[in-house]
Design a protein around this motif. Structure first.
Motif, mmCIF file in Angstrom:
data_model
loop_
_atom_site.group_PDB
_atom_site.id
_atom_site.type_symbol
_atom_site.label_atom_id
_atom_site.label_comp_id
_atom_site.label_asym_id
_atom_site.label_seq_id
_atom_site.Cartn_x
_atom_site.Cartn_y
_atom_site.Cartn_z
ATOM 1 N N MET A 147 0.837 -1.192 0.000
ATOM 2 C CA MET A 147 0.000 0.000 0.000
ATOM 3 C C MET A 147 0.875 1.246 0.000
ATOM 4 O O MET A 147 1.907 1.286 0.679
ATOM 5 N N GLU A 148 0.441 2.260 -0.742
ATOM 6 C CA GLU A 148 1.230 3.473 -0.886
ATOM 7 C C GLU A 148 1.379 4.202 0.453
ATOM 8 O O GLU A 148 0.414 4.386 1.186
ATOM 9 N N GLY A 149 2.625 4.587 0.758
ATOM 10 C CA GLY A 149 2.875 5.332 1.985
ATOM 11 C C GLY A 149 2.995 4.479 3.233
ATOM 12 O O GLY A 149 3.215 4.995 4.324
ATOM 13 N N ILE A 150 2.859 3.171 3.091
ATOM 14 C CA ILE A 150 2.960 2.251 4.232
ATOM 15 C C ILE A 150 4.218 1.400 4.065
ATOM 16 O O ILE A 150 4.400 0.769 3.019
ATOM 17 N N PRO A 151 5.101 1.357 5.050
ATOM 18 C CA PRO A 151 6.286 0.499 4.943
ATOM 19 C C PRO A 151 5.915 -0.966 4.703
ATOM 20 O O PRO A 151 4.836 -1.421 5.101
ATOM 21 N N ASP A 152 6.805 -1.678 4.049
ATOM 22 C CA ASP A 152 6.577 -3.081 3.712
ATOM 23 C C ASP A 152 6.292 -3.907 4.966
ATOM 24 O O ASP A 152 7.035 -3.829 5.956
ATOM 25 N N ILE A 153 5.238 -4.688 4.933
ATOM 26 C CA ILE A 153 4.839 -5.492 6.088
ATOM 27 C C ILE A 153 5.603 -6.814 6.158
ATOM 28 O O ILE A 153 5.647 -7.463 7.222
ATOM 29 N N GLU A 154 6.224 -7.219 5.050
ATOM 30 C CA GLU A 154 6.849 -8.538 5.001
ATOM 31 C C GLU A 154 7.941 -8.757 6.046
ATOM 32 O O GLU A 154 8.024 -9.840 6.641
ATOM 33 N N MET A 205 10.789 7.826 9.926
ATOM 34 C CA MET A 205 10.604 6.479 9.378
ATOM 35 C C MET A 205 10.185 6.539 7.911
ATOM 36 O O MET A 205 10.696 5.782 7.071
ATOM 37 N N MET A 206 9.270 7.470 7.580
ATOM 38 C CA MET A 206 8.805 7.587 6.207
ATOM 39 C C MET A 206 9.924 8.075 5.294
ATOM 40 O O MET A 206 10.058 7.605 4.152
ATOM 41 N N GLU A 207 10.755 8.997 5.793
ATOM 42 C CA GLU A 207 11.887 9.478 4.988
ATOM 43 C C GLU A 207 12.885 8.362 4.732
ATOM 44 O O GLU A 207 13.400 8.223 3.629
ATOM 45 N N ALA A 208 13.138 7.572 5.779
ATOM 46 C CA ALA A 208 14.060 6.435 5.620
ATOM 47 C C ALA A 208 13.479 5.416 4.658
ATOM 48 O O ALA A 208 14.213 4.804 3.866
ATOM 49 N N ASN A 209 12.168 5.223 4.677
ATOM 50 C CA ASN A 209 11.496 4.271 3.799
ATOM 51 C C ASN A 209 11.601 4.727 2.330
ATOM 52 O O ASN A 209 11.842 3.919 1.427
ATOM 53 N N LYS A 210 11.481 6.048 2.111
ATOM 54 C CA LYS A 210 11.585 6.581 0.760
ATOM 55 C C LYS A 210 12.997 6.388 0.210
ATOM 56 O O LYS A 210 13.183 6.041 -0.944
ATOM 57 N N LEU A 259 -7.367 3.592 10.518
ATOM 58 C CA LEU A 259 -6.543 2.378 10.545
ATOM 59 C C LEU A 259 -5.132 2.666 10.037
ATOM 60 O O LEU A 259 -4.148 2.128 10.556
ATOM 61 N N ARG A 260 -5.030 3.509 9.036
ATOM 62 C CA ARG A 260 -3.729 3.860 8.466
ATOM 63 C C ARG A 260 -2.844 4.543 9.514
ATOM 64 O O ARG A 260 -1.671 4.196 9.677
ATOM 65 N N ASN A 261 -3.424 5.505 10.229
ATOM 66 C CA ASN A 261 -2.674 6.206 11.269
ATOM 67 C C ASN A 261 -2.292 5.277 12.409
ATOM 68 O O ASN A 261 -1.170 5.337 12.931
ATOM 69 N N GLU A 262 -3.223 4.405 12.808
ATOM 70 C CA GLU A 262 -2.933 3.443 13.869
ATOM 71 C C GLU A 262 -1.798 2.515 13.467
ATOM 72 O O GLU A 262 -0.918 2.198 14.278
ATOM 73 N N LEU A 263 -1.823 2.079 12.209
ATOM 74 C CA LEU A 263 -0.784 1.158 11.728
ATOM 75 C C LEU A 263 0.587 1.838 11.705
ATOM 76 O O LEU A 263 1.582 1.252 12.130
ATOM 77 N N LEU A 264 0.635 3.065 11.209
ATOM 78 C CA LEU A 264 1.911 3.775 11.136
ATOM 79 C C LEU A 264 2.513 3.969 12.522
ATOM 80 O O LEU A 264 3.713 3.756 12.726
ATOM 81 N N VAL A 265 1.684 4.356 13.499
ATOM 82 C CA VAL A 265 2.173 4.529 14.871
ATOM 83 C C VAL A 265 2.618 3.188 15.443
ATOM 84 O O VAL A 265 3.652 3.087 16.112
ATOM 85 N N ALA A 266 1.841 2.135 15.157
ATOM 86 C CA ALA A 266 2.179 0.798 15.682
ATOM 87 C C ALA A 266 3.477 0.270 15.087
ATOM 88 O O ALA A 266 4.148 -0.560 15.706
ATOM 89 N N MET A 267 3.836 0.739 13.890
ATOM 90 C CA MET A 267 5.061 0.274 13.239
ATOM 91 C C MET A 267 6.319 0.869 13.874
ATOM 92 O O MET A 267 7.417 0.395 13.632
ATOM 93 N N LEU A 268 6.148 1.926 14.670
ATOM 94 C CA LEU A 268 7.305 2.497 15.359
ATOM 95 C C LEU A 268 7.821 1.492 16.385
ATOM 96 O O LEU A 268 7.053 1.037 17.235
ATOM 97 N N TRP A 323 3.546 -7.494 19.743
ATOM 98 C CA TRP A 323 3.654 -6.279 18.927
ATOM 99 C C TRP A 323 3.533 -6.595 17.434
ATOM 100 O O TRP A 323 2.735 -5.974 16.726
ATOM 101 N N THR A 324 4.306 -7.579 16.955
ATOM 102 C CA THR A 324 4.248 -7.923 15.533
ATOM 103 C C THR A 324 2.880 -8.496 15.160
ATOM 104 O O THR A 324 2.374 -8.243 14.063
#
Length: 365
Positions: A1-8, A357-362, A94-103, A42-43
């Motif tokens: 998904m765009e803007g979301i770090p890889d979940i794999e 995190m998003m800058e590092a992902n880009k 959900l998108r915001n929750e996921l991004l925060v949870a990925m920290l 967490w994962t």
């Protein structure tokens, strides 16, 4: 998904932990088992949030496809349009929750915490302000259901503290208190000021995650331990035995004193707890400084020289300079009602970490 770090990578890590937890002697190392169990949770939460976001994206795409379908039933189109705003809101949430949870969680967040408060500039008024902070944190601990154990205090004749330290135990103590490290400034009219002139004083607060023996190796040869007779203001609290303990850690030059207990052994144990925690904090700070260039906008959590906050009593205003937040509820805050402030600081910290995190992902793409 765009803007979301890889979940794999998270799915892969979850599978690795599943294998580790399946080993028969998994719980033989209790500390490692606790850390892996926490990471497993967490994962797992991350993957569940990602799948819920995927479903929300799918539902939203389905509704839009239905609305644009010229041959679709008009009544169904109307229902799809009515659901569109709700689905978009659900997806963003959900998108915001996921991004925060990925920290990545701070491994120290769940630790008990040592708080050290020292009077700064301002003479007696600074020591009295240190006692205000001491009381504020005690009240906050009561509200949170935490327990406090005194570690040491150096009182003044004016009724304040030159320095005071205490151990806070409970759930997620460091997670909430870590933003308190730094210089606290007070502006108020001292009780001894006849002209009503506002004085400015400071106190420093250090928040140290409690270290365990396995975190920091301290060799007996590195320590210089001396004992002396404890003393107190006005002759009060004076021991008649040599129970006060001072420990010098020779490699670092750190000096820890403890005279809170009447038992020399108890004072030594408390002093060692403080020493380990200070050494752990130094070690963590050195690690953080390596990545400081990537996190310049992050809320400060450990620099004792940073002026973080002003308590303006005449205007009943508290200002946190790191996030530019002003609250007109100073009387309530000094009574321990810190939750609004803590939430704002955590949110600002999360936003800064998300940005990094998003800058590092880009850059990685």
């Amino acid at each position: 998904m765009e803007g979301i770090p890889d979940i794999e990578p998270f799915r892969k890590r979850r599978a690795e932990i599943d294998e580790l937890m399946a080993v028969p002697d998994f719980f033989s190392d209790q500390r490692r088992a606790t850390e892996l169990s926490r990471e497993h949770t967490w994962t797992g939460n991350l993957i569940e949030l990602y799948e819920r976001l995927e479903q929300a994206e799918s539902d939203l795409a389905g509704n839009r496809e239905l609305i644009s379908d010229a041959e679709a039933d008009e009544e169904l189109k109307e229902l799809a349009e009515l659901e569109l705003e709700e689905l978009e809101h659900k997806r963003e949430k959900l998108r915001n929750e996921l991004l925060v949870a990925m920290l990545p969680p701070d491994p120290s967040d769940s630790r008990n915490t040592i708080v050290e408060i020292r009077a700064g500039a301002g003479g007696d008024e600074a020591s009295l302000f240190a006692s205000v902070l001491w009381r504020m944190y005690h009240r906050y601990a009561d509200i949170k259901g935490w327990k406090i154990e005194p570690m040491g205090a150096n009182e003044t004749e004016a009724g304040g503290f030159r320095e005071v330290s205490f151990l806070v135990t409970g759930e997620d103590v460091y997670k909430d208190l870590k933003y308190e490290s730094g210089v606290h400034r007070v502006q108020r009219v001292p009780t001894t000021e006849a002209s009503g002139r506002i004085h400015t004083s400071t106190a420093t607060v250090a928040v140290l995650p409690e270290a365990e023996e396995v975190d920091i190796e301290i060799r007996p040869d590195d320590l210089e331990i001396t004992v002396a007779r404890a003393s107190g203001p006005g002759g009060q609290g004076v021991n008649t035995t040599d129970s006060a303990v001072q420990i010098i850690h020779k490699p670092s030059g750190l000096i820890v004193k403890c005279a809170d207990e009447r038992s020399q052994l108890k004072n030594k144990l408390k002093a060692m707890t403080v020493l380990r925690s200070r050494l752990l904090e130094r070690k963590q700070r050195e690690e953080q400084e390596k990545y400081a260039a990537h996190r310049r906008n992050q809320v400060g959590t450990g620099d004792r020289s940073e002026r973080i906050r002003t308590y303006n009593f005449p205007q009943s205003r508290l200002t946190d300079h790191r996030i530019g937040l002003s609250l007109q509820s100073l009387p309530q805050i000094v009574e321990g009602e810190l939750e609004e402030l803590v939430i704002a600081l955590r949110q600002a910290d999360n936003e800064a970490r998300l940005k990094a995190m998003m800058e590092a992902n880009k850059q990685a793409q």
